[in-house]
Design a protein around this motif. Structure first.
Motif, mmCIF file in Angstrom:
data_model
loop_
_atom_site.group_PDB
_atom_site.id
_atom_site.type_symbol
_atom_site.label_atom_id
_atom_site.label_comp_id
_atom_site.label_asym_id
_atom_site.label_seq_id
_atom_site.Cartn_x
_atom_site.Cartn_y
_atom_site.Cartn_z
ATOM 1 N N UNK A 93 0.804 -1.225 0.000
ATOM 2 C CA UNK A 93 0.000 0.000 0.000
ATOM 3 C C UNK A 93 0.839 1.279 0.000
ATOM 4 N N UNK A 94 2.141 1.150 -0.149
ATOM 5 C CA UNK A 94 2.993 2.327 -0.248
ATOM 6 C C UNK A 94 3.186 3.027 1.083
ATOM 7 N N UNK A 95 3.523 4.300 1.018
ATOM 8 C CA UNK A 95 3.847 5.070 2.230
ATOM 9 C C UNK A 95 2.624 5.399 3.080
ATOM 10 N N UNK A 96 1.459 5.464 2.467
ATOM 11 C CA UNK A 96 0.192 5.772 3.151
ATOM 12 C C UNK A 96 0.216 7.126 3.855
ATOM 13 N N UNK A 97 0.999 8.069 3.327
ATOM 14 C CA UNK A 97 1.045 9.410 3.926
ATOM 15 C C UNK A 97 -0.319 10.094 3.898
ATOM 16 N N UNK A 98 -1.140 9.728 2.929
ATOM 17 C CA UNK A 98 -2.448 10.350 2.773
ATOM 18 C C UNK A 98 -3.405 10.029 3.919
ATOM 19 N N UNK A 99 -3.056 9.054 4.770
ATOM 20 C CA UNK A 99 -3.962 8.713 5.870
ATOM 21 C C UNK A 99 -3.879 9.707 7.029
ATOM 22 N N UNK A 100 -2.907 10.627 6.990
ATOM 23 C CA UNK A 100 -2.826 11.623 8.056
ATOM 24 C C UNK A 100 -3.880 12.702 7.840
ATOM 25 N N UNK A 101 -4.380 13.235 8.918
ATOM 26 C CA UNK A 101 -5.417 14.271 8.857
ATOM 27 C C UNK A 101 -4.901 15.510 8.135
ATOM 28 N N UNK A 114 9.818 -6.929 -11.933
ATOM 29 C CA UNK A 114 9.999 -5.500 -12.150
ATOM 30 C C UNK A 114 10.677 -4.828 -10.974
ATOM 31 N N UNK A 115 11.337 -3.710 -11.251
ATOM 32 C CA UNK A 115 11.915 -2.888 -10.188
ATOM 33 C C UNK A 115 11.467 -1.452 -10.405
ATOM 34 N N UNK A 116 11.144 -0.793 -9.313
ATOM 35 C CA UNK A 116 10.642 0.577 -9.368
ATOM 36 C C UNK A 116 11.231 1.370 -8.202
ATOM 37 N N UNK A 117 11.723 2.572 -8.496
ATOM 38 C CA UNK A 117 12.400 3.376 -7.479
ATOM 39 C C UNK A 117 11.442 4.016 -6.488
ATOM 40 N N UNK A 118 10.220 4.332 -6.914
ATOM 41 C CA UNK A 118 9.261 5.048 -6.063
ATOM 42 C C UNK A 118 8.371 4.042 -5.346
ATOM 43 N N UNK A 119 8.372 4.095 -4.025
ATOM 44 C CA UNK A 119 7.646 3.102 -3.223
ATOM 45 C C UNK A 119 6.162 3.058 -3.568
#
Length: 517
Positions: free
Chosen positions: A130-138, A245-250
């Motif tokens: 699910x990646x960094x999930x930074x969007x879950x912060x208020x 595959x490899x990808x630099x951005x989480x």
């Protein structure tokens, strides 16, 4: 009643559109894709759970442990765990469970806890999914907006196989990818290559059953999915491919993993990291792992830290100002020695730029690794309007006899249809290019497409310059991209400056001054 493609796409876009009050469209994907995949997992788990309960109507004779063992052995392929067990907050980490709490404070925290719990409970399948999930912060996304997105997405029909096929699910995911790309400007190129360009490259490389496919800059995974899809369309078994595959951005790597799952492709491995600096696919001895098919649309003219001592650097090291040839060198190192082939999309500058890139180009041609150069139309991509080209490589000694000691040039720069925001390749355009590639004879100017096999000796006589216009007359100068012209100008300017400096030094030594003022 079967769910239509249009219905699910419309509902999903309605959910995404709820984000318009909180963030630019370029950021929608980081929120919508995790939520969509969470709903898909939850709907699938709950559907399978109901099937289990209906089959075992009387569970009184089973202990909780026995019931769990049977359910996960016979009905479930992943786990949706219980979070906050033994507390008043105990609930399953499912979509429906958290959706019931959308009116309560701290929604983002509960969503994050649920997604992290799913990742932890399924480390082999969903680690970092699910990646960094930074969007879950208020602060990043207010709870009321997140609630609106979830409520809108919940109006989407149940996303399980009993209600909709993986073709519909995968199509909906690709619809959102394209929709986000159309509206997000240059950032889109980081994770989405136009589908028709992907199809063209895959058709050229023609994956076979049980082969391995590798994309060192995989973005959202579109090229890996296309390999399986096109193999299936040609009567093959796409599910037999090993996809890597490899990808630099989480976050983008997470998008790729979710995309593959949505297309019911489970035999894959997507690693996170900088491919040039830290290649994650290696053999036990530490050397680069090799694959049958390598495909890529790497970031163009990327500034990078050049290698100091790397076995991939055949012919030299690409300049710090552009990693284009470094990606090619990595792909060449990744080709299986018996049947490896690679296809990469790059700007035209790689065909003729001087200096270190020219030295690499010379080595690649001397080793007879380059199979074809295909010029594409301008304005095909979301991230740039410049025309690009496809380079096709073959492992040493594996080129067809008729194609050895030379390169096939194809000019398809005029083969496109204008669309709203960019040019597109039609199915006919793709077929014509593929036919020209597989043909062993040169073609004329019919339908604005021409091809010619050029012996290596002729390329050497031209200083190892691969500019398509040198070999195909109708590759018009106006089709050259601006960066190519700037490169040529800078090279000429540097040469002129060197000549002037030598002239001024000679004049100064002779006592003649004033010419350099």
């Amino acid at each position: 009643m079967a769910v239509t493609q249009q219905e699910i796409e419309n509902r999903l876009w309605d959910a995404a559109d709820e984000l318009r009050v909180a963030m630019p469209e370029a950021q929608y994907s980081s929120v919508v894709f995790p939520l969509m995949f969470w709903k898909y997992l939850s709907d699938t788990w709950e559907h399978n759970h109901q099937e289990f309960l209906s089959q075992y109507e009387d569970l009184d004779g089973l202990s909780p442990e026995e019931a769990r063992e049977i359910e996960y052995r016979d009905h479930q392929s992943f786990e949706i765990p219980v979070i906050h067990a033994g507390t008043v907050q105990e609930r399953r980490a499912s979509w429906s469970s958290i959706l019931a709490t959308v009116a309560q404070h701290g929604l983002g925290q509960r969503v994050r806890a649920s997604l992290q719990a799913i990742e932890s409970a399924n480390p082999d399948k969903f680690s970092h999914l699910f990646g960094s999930m930074n969007w879950t912060s208020e602060a990043a996304l207010p709870g009321e907006v997140l609630a609106s997105v979830m409520q809108a997405m919940d109006r989407t029909p149940k996303m399980h196989e009993g209600n909709m096929s993986h073709d519909v699910l995968g199509g909906a995911y690709e619809y959102l990818l394209k929709r986000f790309s159309d509206g997000s400007g240059t950032r889109a190129g980081q994770f989405f290559t136009p589908r028709e360009v992907v199809e063209l490259i895959i058709e050229l490389l023609a994956p076979k059953n049980h082969e391995s496919v590798y994309d060192p800059t995989c973005g959202s995974g579109g090229m890996l999915i296309a390999a399986a899809t096109l193999l299936k369309s040609h009567g093959g078994r796409g599910y037999t491919l090993s996809l890597n595959g490899q990808e630099a951005v989480t976050d983008t790597a997470g998008v790729a993993r979710m995309n593959l799952f949505m297309h019911n492709l489970t035999e894959f491995k997507v690693e996170i990291g900088d491919t040039l600096r830290d290649p994650r696919f290696k053999k036990p001895d530490g050397s680069i792992k090799q694959f049958d098919v390598i495909v890529a649309n790497p970031p163009y003219s990327l500034k990078w830290k050049p290698w100091t001592n790397d076995p991939r650097a055949i012919g030299g090291v690409a300049p710090q100002s552009s990693a284009d040839w470094a990606f090619v060198q990595h792909m060449i190192a990744s080709m299986d020695p018996k049947k490896g082939r690679a296809g990469v999309v790059l700007p035209h500058g790689v065909l003729f730029r001087a200096g270190q890139e020219a030295a690499i180009r010379r080595r690649v041609l001397d080793d007879d690794l380059l199979d074809a150069v295909i010029g594409l139309p301008a304005n095909l991509f979301y991230s740039t309007t410049i025309p690009t080209c496809i380079l096709v490589f073959r492992a040493p000694g594996t080129k067809a006899p008729a194609r050895q000691d030379g390169v096939l040039f194809i000019d398809a720069s005029a083969r496109f249809t204008k669309a709203k925001n960019r040019n597109v390749l039609t199915d006919v355009n793709i077929t014509d290019v593929v036919t020209a590639y597989h043909s062993h004879s040169d073609s004329g100017d019919e339908a604005s497409l021409s091809a010619r096999f050029v012996p290596t000796a002729e390329i050497v006589a031209n200083g190892y310059d691969l500019n398509i216009g040198r070999y195909l007359k109708q590759a018009a100068a106006e089709q050259e991209d601006l960066s190519t012209l700037i490169d040529a100008y800078n090279i000429a300017r540097a040469e002129r400056q060197k000549t002037e400096e030598r002239m001024f030094a000679v004049l100064s030594a002779a006592g003649i001054e004033g010419f350099d003022e």
